[in-house]
Design an enzyme around this catalytic site. Sequence first.
Site, PDB file in Angstrom:
ATOM      1  CE  LYS A 112     -26.160 -16.468   8.119  1.00 31.18           C
ATOM      2  NZ  LYS A 112     -27.528 -16.098   8.496  1.00 31.18           N
TER       3      LYS A 112
HETATM    4  C1  LIG Z   1     -28.501 -15.367   7.733  1.00 25.97           C
HETATM    5  C2  LIG Z   1     -29.875 -15.454   8.290  1.00 25.97           C
HETATM    6  C3  LIG Z   1     -31.000 -15.457   7.448  1.00 25.97           C
HETATM    7  C4  LIG Z   1     -30.871 -15.304   5.952  1.00 25.97           C
HETATM    8  O1  LIG Z   1     -30.320 -16.445   5.353  1.00 25.97           O
HETATM    9  P1  LIG Z   1     -29.703 -16.367   3.876  1.00 25.97           P
HETATM   10  O2  LIG Z   1     -29.072 -17.677   3.668  1.00 25.97           O
HETATM   11  O3  LIG Z   1     -28.727 -15.239   3.898  1.00 25.97           O
HETATM   12  O4  LIG Z   1     -30.840 -16.107   2.956  1.00 25.97           O
HETATM   13  C5  LIG Z   1     -32.247 -15.608   8.034  1.00 25.97           C
HETATM   14  N1  LIG Z   1     -32.393 -15.711   9.369  1.00 25.97           N
HETATM   15  C6  LIG Z   1     -31.331 -15.707  10.199  1.00 25.97           C
HETATM   16  C7  LIG Z   1     -31.581 -15.787  11.678  1.00 25.97           C
HETATM   17  C8  LIG Z   1     -30.042 -15.589   9.695  1.00 25.97           C
HETATM   18  O5  LIG Z   1     -29.007 -15.574  10.537  1.00 25.97           O
END
Ligand SMILES: *Cc1c(COP(=O)(O)O)cnc(C)c1O
Length: 495
Positions: A112
């Site tokens: 993120k």
């Molecule tokens: C948010 C997240 C995901 C999922 O990603 P999306 O873009 O919501 O599909 C997978 N793994 C981790 C560690 C995340 O923080």
Amino acid sequence: MNYISTRDTAVKVSAASAIASGISKEGGLYVPENLPKLEKDDFAALCKMSYPERASFILGKFLGDFTKDEVDYCTKGAYVGTFDDDKPAPLYNLYDDVQILELWHGPTCAFKDLALQILPFLLTTSAGKVSGGKKTVILVATSGDTGKAALEGFKDVPGTEIMVFYPSEGVSPMQKLQMDTQEGKNVSVYAIKGNFDDAQSGVKRIFTDPEIGEKLNQNNMLFSSANSINWGRLAPQIVYYVSSYCDMLSAGKDLKDGFNVAVPTGNFGNILAAYYAKQMGVPVNKLICASNKNKVLSDFLNTGVYDRNRDFYTTISPSMDILISSNLERMLFEISGRNAAKTVEWQTALKQNGKYTVDADVKAKLDELFYGGYCDDEKTKATIKMVYDKYGYLCDTHTAVAISVYEDYKAKTGDALPVVIASTASPYKFSASVLSAFGKAPSNDEFETVNQLSELTGTVPPTPIKALRGKEVRFNNLCTPETMDDAVLKYLNIK
Ligand SMILES: *Cc1c(COP(=O)(O)O)cnc(C)c1O
């Protein structure tokens, strides 16, 4: 470069306006009116660039009303000096042609950060153009990682306030600690009694509530979103797929038949970015969508029926514990030939009945683009152990889901094209679960567990995780999905 809404293609706004508002008034999501294409010369140029330069090159194409200086200001602020070794998205060669795209070298140790380090720059620059001096109020629903990454990105950013809602029982102890100890004068954190979908629906409801909107307006404020419904979060994610292609080219890999991408998926943002990279000209072959036991997406890709009427499971890959994947709306809009009426029909059915079925031609296009598979907790743990024993590489629970589904895909189809597997978090964000994959019991103390994992595997915990030890807990708020509205008004001190 303008943006249209997935629910009304007559809506047309600038990039700044799409980013500043986050979501279109009628509830649709913004997508670029035309997708920029990358040509051979572009890739040759990109290969020679640093990550921030690649980001400027690509994002510049999406940010029609930003000057070049503004774009550079955003990418430098986000990607210079904020990631380990100044490498936001390095590739790790697991074996043969299997590359792990490590997206967790940022300040909160999850992918993120790639988007949320830059979003505050994009958003404040956008707001400066279109928001007429109003304060931007960011509401975030999080399954754990977005919340912390958004808090880190927006803390003490002038002209912004940020509120984060996370499911009280749905995040790892480290994720909770990361959020509850957040510093900054403009931040607020709430646990809610409910799951991620409740938090996300609550935020969406508050966003589109005209009465609350008017109250904000009277107080010279406006809402925006740091969730992946905001285009300003998706565009930066396209960059690392382009960047991984360039890195493989630079390393002399033979990619003339393309490569596959495997992504551990929840809200469908990350894999959608890979799809857009493909549409822009990166030779991605199959998009491998990996789910955990909440396999609403892999079921959808396999049957054409999206059905959220099912049990919700709390798993060891909590950031993927989601039954309503918001960004699928953008995907459906794109592959239905940008059909807003169809998109509305499906989203309405989802809202009313929790379910919809796509047409045969849409299903056929999905089959061409995607492979959907899933992996439960037992198999996730077995994969963590296997990957460590066989390749000496320690991965987190989410990455393990993607590795497992990729191995299934390869065994089933015999497709041995090179693959990029998105690694979305540091294993130390989920130390107890990762440790249990080795048959070891975690300590009651989270930092003891971190030490145990480090000693057992001979790996080093990331600095931001170690730095949390002993930090003061600032937030201990709890609310229900129904009282989120009150929490927002109270925090903003408006009636
Ligand atoms: C948010 C997240 C995901 C999922 O990603 P999306 O873009 O919501 O599909 C997978 N793994 C981790 C560690 C995340 O923080």
